[in-house]
Design a protein around this motif. Structure first.
Motif, PDB file in Angstrom:
ATOM      1  N   TYR A  20       4.573 -31.236  48.139  1.00 53.55           N
ATOM      2  CA  TYR A  20       3.410 -31.543  47.307  1.00 53.55           C
ATOM      3  C   TYR A  20       3.738 -32.753  46.436  1.00 53.55           C
ATOM      4  N   ILE A  21       2.902 -33.805  46.521  1.00 54.77           N
ATOM      5  CA  ILE A  21       3.005 -34.999  45.683  1.00 54.77           C
ATOM      6  C   ILE A  21       1.659 -35.161  44.988  1.00 54.77           C
ATOM      7  N   PRO A  22       1.508 -34.680  43.754  1.00 54.62           N
ATOM      8  CA  PRO A  22       0.185 -34.669  43.117  1.00 54.62           C
ATOM      9  C   PRO A  22      -0.408 -36.058  42.919  1.00 54.62           C
ATOM     10  N   GLN A  23       0.403 -37.066  42.537  1.00 57.03           N
ATOM     11  CA  GLN A  23      -0.142 -38.396  42.258  1.00 57.03           C
ATOM     12  C   GLN A  23      -0.714 -39.060  43.509  1.00 57.03           C
ATOM     13  N   LEU A  24      -0.171 -38.732  44.680  1.00 53.74           N
ATOM     14  CA  LEU A  24      -0.663 -39.300  45.936  1.00 53.74           C
ATOM     15  C   LEU A  24      -1.599 -38.353  46.671  1.00 53.74           C
ATOM     16  N   ASN A  25      -1.882 -37.200  46.073  1.00 50.58           N
ATOM     17  CA  ASN A  25      -2.769 -36.208  46.683  1.00 50.58           C
ATOM     18  C   ASN A  25      -2.284 -35.825  48.082  1.00 50.58           C
ATOM     19  N   GLN A  26      -0.947 -35.692  48.227  1.00 47.10           N
ATOM     20  CA  GLN A  26      -0.356 -35.281  49.498  1.00 47.10           C
ATOM     21  C   GLN A  26       0.174 -33.856  49.375  1.00 47.10           C
ATOM     22  N   LYS A  27      -0.231 -33.015  50.335  1.00 43.06           N
ATOM     23  CA  LYS A  27       0.249 -31.643  50.397  1.00 43.06           C
ATOM     24  C   LYS A  27       0.283 -31.232  51.858  1.00 43.06           C
ATOM     25  N   TYR A  28       1.486 -30.858  52.351  1.00 46.96           N
ATOM     26  CA  TYR A  28       1.588 -30.505  53.767  1.00 46.96           C
ATOM     27  C   TYR A  28       2.721 -29.507  53.958  1.00 46.96           C
ATOM     28  N   ALA A  29       2.540 -28.648  54.957  1.00 45.59           N
ATOM     29  CA  ALA A  29       3.535 -27.639  55.323  1.00 45.59           C
ATOM     30  C   ALA A  29       4.002 -27.913  56.746  1.00 45.59           C
ATOM     31  N   SER A  30       5.279 -27.623  57.028  1.00 39.75           N
ATOM     32  CA  SER A  30       5.854 -27.931  58.330  1.00 39.75           C
ATOM     33  C   SER A  30       6.897 -26.885  58.693  1.00 39.75           C
ATOM     34  N   LEU A  31       7.077 -26.690  60.015  1.00 41.29           N
ATOM     35  CA  LEU A  31       8.116 -25.827  60.562  1.00 41.29           C
ATOM     36  C   LEU A  31       9.086 -26.671  61.370  1.00 41.29           C
ATOM     37  N   PHE A  32      10.394 -26.354  61.253  1.00 44.28           N
ATOM     38  CA  PHE A  32      11.416 -27.150  61.916  1.00 44.28           C
ATOM     39  C   PHE A  32      12.391 -26.221  62.634  1.00 44.28           C
ATOM     40  N   PRO A  33      12.165 -25.978  63.931  1.00 43.35           N
ATOM     41  CA  PRO A  33      13.116 -25.174  64.703  1.00 43.35           C
ATOM     42  C   PRO A  33      14.307 -26.017  65.157  1.00 43.35           C
ATOM     43  N   ASN A  34      15.419 -25.347  65.437  1.00 46.16           N
ATOM     44  CA  ASN A  34      16.572 -26.011  66.031  1.00 46.16           C
ATOM     45  C   ASN A  34      17.350 -25.009  66.859  1.00 46.16           C
ATOM     46  N   ILE A  35      17.966 -25.491  67.939  1.00 48.32           N
ATOM     47  CA  ILE A  35      18.762 -24.649  68.817  1.00 48.32           C
ATOM     48  C   ILE A  35      19.857 -25.495  69.439  1.00 48.32           C
ATOM     49  N   SER A  36      21.044 -24.932  69.552  1.00 49.73           N
ATOM     50  CA  SER A  36      22.149 -25.608  70.224  1.00 49.73           C
ATOM     51  C   SER A  36      22.939 -24.577  71.017  1.00 49.73           C
ATOM     52  N   TYR A  37      23.449 -25.007  72.181  1.00 49.49           N
ATOM     53  CA  TYR A  37      24.178 -24.103  73.077  1.00 49.49           C
ATOM     54  C   TYR A  37      25.281 -24.892  73.765  1.00 49.49           C
ATOM     55  N   SER A  38      26.468 -24.336  73.831  1.00 49.73           N
ATOM     56  CA  SER A  38      27.567 -24.958  74.562  1.00 49.73           C
ATOM     57  C   SER A  38      28.201 -23.920  75.481  1.00 49.73           C
ATOM     58  N   HIS A  39      28.690 -24.409  76.650  1.00 50.24           N
ATOM     59  CA  HIS A  39      29.227 -23.486  77.649  1.00 50.24           C
ATOM     60  C   HIS A  39      30.371 -24.168  78.400  1.00 50.24           C
ATOM     61  N   PRO A  40      31.580 -23.569  78.423  1.00 47.42           N
ATOM     62  CA  PRO A  40      32.678 -24.139  79.199  1.00 47.42           C
ATOM     63  C   PRO A  40      32.489 -23.851  80.695  1.00 47.42           C
ATOM     64  N   LEU A  41      32.851 -24.813  81.530  1.00 49.32           N
ATOM     65  CA  LEU A  41      32.674 -24.658  82.971  1.00 49.32           C
ATOM     66  C   LEU A  41      33.930 -24.172  83.674  1.00 49.32           C
ATOM     67  N   ASN A  42      35.024 -24.036  82.936  1.00 49.65           N
ATOM     68  CA  ASN A  42      36.240 -23.479  83.542  1.00 49.65           C
ATOM     69  C   ASN A  42      37.001 -22.705  82.480  1.00 49.65           C
TER      70      ASN A  42
END
Length: 439
Positions: A194-216
Motif C-alpha cells: 500500500y502506497i497512499p500518496q500514489l493511490n497504489q494498493k495490490y496483493a500478490s502470491l509468490f510460489p517457489n519450488i526447487s528439486y535436486s536429484h543425483p543420477l548415481n
C-alpha cells in the motif's frame, strides 16, 4: 537477545566533472564547455534488535527481528557552461551560464519480522512467519539560474517527493531430503502493498519450488530444477523525479508512476563431478523497469534527449550458462564462466518483439612457477546488449599480474597491468523516432 547500532558519515567535499560537446547543423557549429560541481554530505544510521528462542531439542527456533535504517543527504550542484556559435568558420562571442540546484533527501526503512523454523525431523523442516516493512521517502530539489546578479527560480524543474510504502507478508516453506539423496523445497509467500500518496494498493502470491536429484550413488552427476515467481518494486532513485543533467542536450529523470515488476524465473542445471555446471533457464519480466531515451517535449529544436525510467511491456531473457573450473596441469589452474542470453522484449504492447543475443565471459588462469612465483592472467568480455532502446556496446579486458610469496606465504608482493587491450570503454547508443545518439 542482541542489539547493534551503526553510524556512517561522509562529510561535504566537492567533486568535479568537466565536459565538452559539439553540435553541428549545416554550417553552424555549437560548442559547449562545462564544469559540474557536486557538493553533498551524507549521514546513515541503522539499528538491529533480535530475540531468538530455542523451542525444542531438535533445534526448532523462534526469531523476532526489528530493523531501522535512515539516511540523510544534503547538498548542492553547480553547473557552469560556456557556449560558442561558429558560422562559416567565424566564432561568435562566448555566452556563459550558471545554474544551481540545492537538494535534500531523507529516507527511513523499518521492518519487523517474526519467524519460526520447526524441525519435523533431521531431514525435514517447516518454516513460516510474517514480516511488515515501511519505507518513508522524502526528497526535494530547487533549481535556479543566474541572471545579472540575481538568482531566478526555475519552478518547472523543481521537485518534491514524499511518500510511504507499506508491505505486509506471510510465508511458509517446506523442505526435506530423501534417502536417495534428492532434496525438495516448496514455498509460498503472500504480500499486500500500500502506497497512499500514489493511490497504489495490490496483493500478490509468490510460489517457489526447487528439486535436486543425483543420477548415481556417488552423486557425481546431479540434476537440479527450480521455479519461482518474484516482484521487484521501483527504487527511490527510479521514482525520484529530480532532473539530473547529463550534458547540455541530455538529462535523466525518475518516474513516480512506476509499477512493480513481476517475474517468473526457472532453471534446469546439471552439476558434474562436483565442479562443472551447465544451466538452462529463463527470466521473464512483465512491466520491466528500464531507462528509455526520447526527445524532450519541452525543447522545440528536438535536440535535447530525456532518459526516463519507465515500465516496458515485457523483457524475457533465455540463457545458457557454463561454469568450468579445471586443474589442467600441476602448474596451470583455469576457471571459466560463459553466459549466452537471448533477449526478447517489447517496449509497448502493440510493438513487434525485438530479439537480440548477447554473450559474456570471464576466465582466470593461474600459473604456478618455481620458488613460489605465480602469474595470473584474467580476461573478460561482453558483446552488444540491448534493453529498451539503449544498447551497451561490447567491450573486453585482459589483465596480467606477477606475484611472489615470501615469509612462508604470509607476505605476497604483486605487480599487475590492467586493460592490456584498451577495449574496456563503456559506450552506449540509443535510437528512437527521429534520433540516434551515442556516448
Amino acid at each position: 537477545i542482541g542489539v547493534e547500532y551503526n553510524i556512517w558519515h561522509n562529510p561535504a567535499r566537492p567533486s568535479y566533472t568537466a565536459s565538452t560537446l559539439s553540435y553541428t547543423l549545416g554550417d553552424l557549429t555549437e560548442s559547449h564547455s562545462g564544469l559540474y560541481e557536486k557538493l553533498s554530505q551524507t549521514t546513515s544510521q541503522s539499528i538491529t534488535a533480535n530475540y531468538i528462542r530455542h523451542l525444542d531439542e531438535k533445534g526448532s527456533t523462534l526469531k523476532i527481528i526489528a530493523d531501522w535504517a535512515g539516511n540523510n543527504t544534503f547538498g548542492t550542484n553547480n553547473n557552469t557552461n560556456q557556449v560558442v556559435h561558429t558560422i562559416g568558420g567565424v566564432a561568435g562571442t562566448p555566452i556563459d551560464s550558471l545554474y544551481r540546484n540545492p537538494s535534500s533527501a531523507y529516507y527511513s526503512y523499518y521492518t519487523l519480522t517474526a519467524a519460526v523454523e520447526h524441525k519435523l525431523s533431521d531431514l525435514t523442516t517447516l518454516s513460516y512467519g510474517t514480516k511488515y516493512s515501511l519505507t518513508d521517502t522524502y526528497s526535494r530539489t530547487d533549481y535556479s539560474y543566474l541572471k545579472g546578479d540575481q538568482w531566478q527560480q526555475l519552478d518547472s524543474y523543481n521537485t518534491l517527493t514524499d511518500y510511504n510504502e507499506h508491505i505486509g507478508a506471510l510465508y511458509g516453506i517446506f523442505s526435506t531430503r530423501f534417502a536417495s539423496g534428492s532434496s525438495l523445497s516448496v514455498g509460498l509467500r503472500g504480500e499486500l502493498t500500500y502506497i497512499p500518496q500514489l493511490n497504489q494498493k495490490y496483493a500478490s502470491l509468490f510460489p517457489n519450488i526447487s528439486y535436486s536429484h543425483p543420477l548415481n550413488p556417488m552423486q557425481t552427476v546431479i540434476m537440479a530444477a527450480s521455479y519461482k515467481r518474484g516482484i521487484r518494486r521501483p527504487s527511490f532513485w527510479n521514482m525520484n523525479p529530480v532532473r539530473t543533467q547529463l550534458s547540455e542536450y541530455s538529462y535523466q529523470v525518475g518516474n513516480p508512476d512506476l509499477r512493480p515488476v513481476y517475474s517468473n524465473e526457472f532453471s534446469l542445471s546439471a552439476i558434474l563431478f562436483y565442479r562443472y555446471t551447465i544451466t538452462l533457464g529463463g527470466y521473464l519480466q512483465d512491466d520491466n523497469i528500464t531507462q528509455i531515451s526520447m526527445v524532450d517535449e519541452a525543447d522545440p529544436t528536438g535536440r535535447t534527449l530525456k532518459y526516463l525510467h519507465t515500465n516496458i511491456n515485457n523483457l524475457y531473457q533465455y540463457y545458457i550458462q557454463l561454469s568450468a573450473p579445471a586443474q589442467l596441469t600441476k602448474w596451470w589452474t583455469m576457471n571459466a564462466n560463459l553466459l549466452g542470453v537471448m533477449i526478447d522484449q517489447r517496449i509497448v504492447a502493440n510493438d513487434q518483439n525485438d530479439r537480440t543475443f548477447t554473450a559474456q565471459g570471464y576466465m582466470t588462469n593461474t600459473f604456478t612457477l618455481p620458488q613460489k612465483w605465480f602469474i595470473d592472467l584474467t580476461g573478460q568480455f561482453i558483446t552488444d546488449a540491448k534493453v529498451g532502446n539503449l544498447t551497451q556496446k561490447g567491450a573486453g579486458n585482459i589483465s596480467l599480474a606477477v606475484k611472489k610469496q615470501l615469509l612462508d606465504g604470509n607476505l605476497t608482493i604483486a605487480l599487475g597491468l590492467n586493460n592490456i587491450l584498451s577495449t574496456s570503454d563503456q559506450r552506449v547508443s540509443s535510437s528512437g523516432a527521429g534520433f540516434t545518439r551515442s556516448y
